[in-house]
Enzyme design. Sequence first.
Site, PDB file in Angstrom:
ATOM      1  N   ALA A  73       0.810  -1.214   0.000  1.00  0.00           N
ATOM      2  CA  ALA A  73       0.000   0.000   0.000  1.00  0.00           C
ATOM      3  C   ALA A  73       0.846   1.269   0.000  1.00  0.00           C
ATOM      4  O   ALA A  73       0.441   2.289  -0.560  1.00  0.00           O
ATOM      5  CB  ALA A  73      -0.950  -0.003   1.189  1.00  0.00           C
ATOM      6  N   THR A  74       2.028   1.228   0.593  1.00  0.00           N
ATOM      7  CA  THR A  74       2.889   2.420   0.564  1.00  0.00           C
ATOM      8  C   THR A  74       3.204   2.783  -0.883  1.00  0.00           C
ATOM      9  O   THR A  74       3.090   3.949  -1.288  1.00  0.00           O
ATOM     10  CB  THR A  74       4.192   2.171   1.349  1.00  0.00           C
ATOM     11  OG1 THR A  74       3.849   1.855   2.701  1.00  0.00           O
ATOM     12  CG2 THR A  74       5.101   3.388   1.329  1.00  0.00           C
ATOM     13  N   ASN A 153      -6.410   3.403  10.248  1.00  0.00           N
ATOM     14  CA  ASN A 153      -5.661   2.307  10.850  1.00  0.00           C
ATOM     15  C   ASN A 153      -5.577   2.400  12.364  1.00  0.00           C
ATOM     16  O   ASN A 153      -5.489   1.386  13.042  1.00  0.00           O
ATOM     17  CB  ASN A 153      -4.246   2.229  10.240  1.00  0.00           C
ATOM     18  CG  ASN A 153      -3.572   3.575  10.158  1.00  0.00           C
ATOM     19  OD1 ASN A 153      -4.090   4.500   9.533  1.00  0.00           O
ATOM     20  ND2 ASN A 153      -2.423   3.708  10.783  1.00  0.00           N
ATOM     21  N   GLN A 181      -7.055  -0.684   5.170  1.00  0.00           N
ATOM     22  CA  GLN A 181      -7.695  -1.297   6.342  1.00  0.00           C
ATOM     23  C   GLN A 181      -9.134  -1.730   6.058  1.00  0.00           C
ATOM     24  O   GLN A 181      -9.762  -2.355   6.905  1.00  0.00           O
ATOM     25  CB  GLN A 181      -7.689  -0.316   7.520  1.00  0.00           C
ATOM     26  CG  GLN A 181      -6.303   0.028   8.035  1.00  0.00           C
ATOM     27  CD  GLN A 181      -5.596  -1.136   8.734  1.00  0.00           C
ATOM     28  OE1 GLN A 181      -6.193  -2.178   9.006  1.00  0.00           O
ATOM     29  NE2 GLN A 181      -4.316  -0.960   9.007  1.00  0.00           N
ATOM     30  N   SER A 201      -3.421  -3.774   0.392  1.00  0.00           N
ATOM     31  CA  SER A 201      -2.165  -4.470   0.690  1.00  0.00           C
ATOM     32  C   SER A 201      -2.422  -5.891   1.162  1.00  0.00           C
ATOM     33  O   SER A 201      -3.381  -6.139   1.906  1.00  0.00           O
ATOM     34  CB  SER A 201      -1.430  -3.692   1.780  1.00  0.00           C
ATOM     35  OG  SER A 201      -0.236  -4.347   2.125  1.00  0.00           O
ATOM     36  N   HIS A 203      -0.656  -7.934   3.258  1.00  0.00           N
ATOM     37  CA  HIS A 203      -0.394  -8.374   4.638  1.00  0.00           C
ATOM     38  C   HIS A 203      -1.358  -7.804   5.661  1.00  0.00           C
ATOM     39  O   HIS A 203      -1.272  -8.137   6.852  1.00  0.00           O
ATOM     40  CB  HIS A 203       1.060  -8.083   5.034  1.00  0.00           C
ATOM     41  CG  HIS A 203       1.360  -6.656   5.344  1.00  0.00           C
ATOM     42  ND1 HIS A 203       1.457  -6.186   6.628  1.00  0.00           N
ATOM     43  CD2 HIS A 203       1.605  -5.596   4.547  1.00  0.00           C
ATOM     44  CE1 HIS A 203       1.761  -4.892   6.606  1.00  0.00           C
ATOM     45  NE2 HIS A 203       1.848  -4.511   5.346  1.00  0.00           N
ATOM     46  N   THR A 242       9.396  -7.311 -12.876  1.00  0.00           N
ATOM     47  CA  THR A 242       8.903  -8.693 -12.930  1.00  0.00           C
ATOM     48  C   THR A 242       7.874  -8.901 -11.832  1.00  0.00           C
ATOM     49  O   THR A 242       8.114  -8.538 -10.674  1.00  0.00           O
ATOM     50  CB  THR A 242      10.078  -9.672 -12.743  1.00  0.00           C
ATOM     51  OG1 THR A 242      11.011  -9.439 -13.795  1.00  0.00           O
ATOM     52  CG2 THR A 242       9.604 -11.118 -12.762  1.00  0.00           C
ATOM     53  N   CYS A 328       6.040   5.735  17.177  1.00  0.00           N
ATOM     54  CA  CYS A 328       7.487   5.628  17.353  1.00  0.00           C
ATOM     55  C   CYS A 328       8.189   6.058  16.074  1.00  0.00           C
ATOM     56  O   CYS A 328       8.582   5.242  15.266  1.00  0.00           O
ATOM     57  CB  CYS A 328       7.868   4.206  17.708  1.00  0.00           C
ATOM     58  SG  CYS A 328       9.568   4.052  18.232  1.00  0.00           S
TER      59      CYS A 328
END
Length: 398
Positions: A73-74, A153, A181, A201, A203, A242, A328
């Site tokens: 997604a980034t 998120n 999300q 995304s 994951h 690829t 963080c």
Amino acid sequence: MGNRIYMDNNATTPCDPRVLEEMLPYFTDKFGNAASRSHTFGWEAEDAVDKARERIADSLGVLPKEIVFTSGATESDNLAIKGIFEAYASKGKHIVTVKTEHKAVLDTCKALQKKGAEITFLQVDSEGLIDLDQLRDSITDTTILVAVMWANNETGVIQPMPEIAAICEEKGVLLFSDATQAVGKLDVKPKETGVHLLAFSGHKLYGPKGVGGLYVSSAHPRVKPAAQIHGGGHERGMRSGTLNVPGIVGLGAAINIATKEMQREAERLSRMRNRLETALLEIEESRVNGSTAHRLPHVTNLSFRCVDGEKLMATFNQKLAVSSGSACTSASLDPSHVLTAIGLSDEMAHASIRFSLGRFNVEEDVDLAIQLVRNGVDNLRKISPVWEMWKEGLLNDL
Ligand SMILES: *Cc1c(COP(=O)(O)O)cnc(C)c1O
């Protein structure tokens, strides 16, 4: 997961074993390059990519050719925003987005500011929702893109996408949504809703890491973001390189499973989430952050006054994985930009914990989480002079 409980599914999810099983042959036997047209190795890989593309398109209610595979997604956020900025430069340089977006959107917009883009960062209200009149007023003749995430998120708050899309339609402006999300959790239908570009995304929906996609409307309107990665002209020229065949197979399988199980899973998770939330709200001076009416079914973000989220997590002794509202970034612990945008003080933002439940959580996990949080809050407050002063009314709002 042994005796560790995972409630941080908005950060990442484990790959579902059913997804992994579909992926495995594409690392070994079926290792072909999907762009190799001259032999069966290539055809096998291409067929698998086609099937994944169809599964994703089916779930989103779009055409297979409207899906561009990326590394996540980034990258999709970068391709959508930078790609539209570049391709529509002759029309204008103004982009409208929201203060509570993911950093992949905010930092991309800030990078474009250095290249002459004008960015409007819309405020949100105390529920985390944007003001539709403010959105309408912010759009000018030079606006080329509105970027609003489908679901947040950190808080799980869902923006009113159909209403946002109607305003963009009325103003003739493209609409991009980071739906990382939301896809696989909500019935996300970009074309039907009037969203022209949409990021997701693997994951975040029980697929593999390092693979994602961008929906790009091919007609009414035909949208063509400028490529940000150049090379062999893969993905209709929008993203060369690829193809990550095993990853794409996994993304397709993951969306397929999530779509089939969506309704039942949403009911199961919202029941568990509500039980967790209700129990934790019995703790004195606790609150939910963000709208509870417009929210993902598996998320709750709570603050416990005078309790530092990081310290609270430390009391869990690695038995429970959640996130705190202290973002963080590098060495410093800044309060979450999402929580401060909805009006929390730095103290209350640092006092927050995000619980994001997932497919592999069971009822007993909720029981243990409740117990761990109650004990942790109790113990930290017992030794907190600030809590003592708050209780005696010696402090104003923190
Ligand atoms: C996780 C997340 C991203 C980043 O996705 P990656 O695939 O890890 O690059 C972007 N936007 C939102 C809303 C997210 O939750």
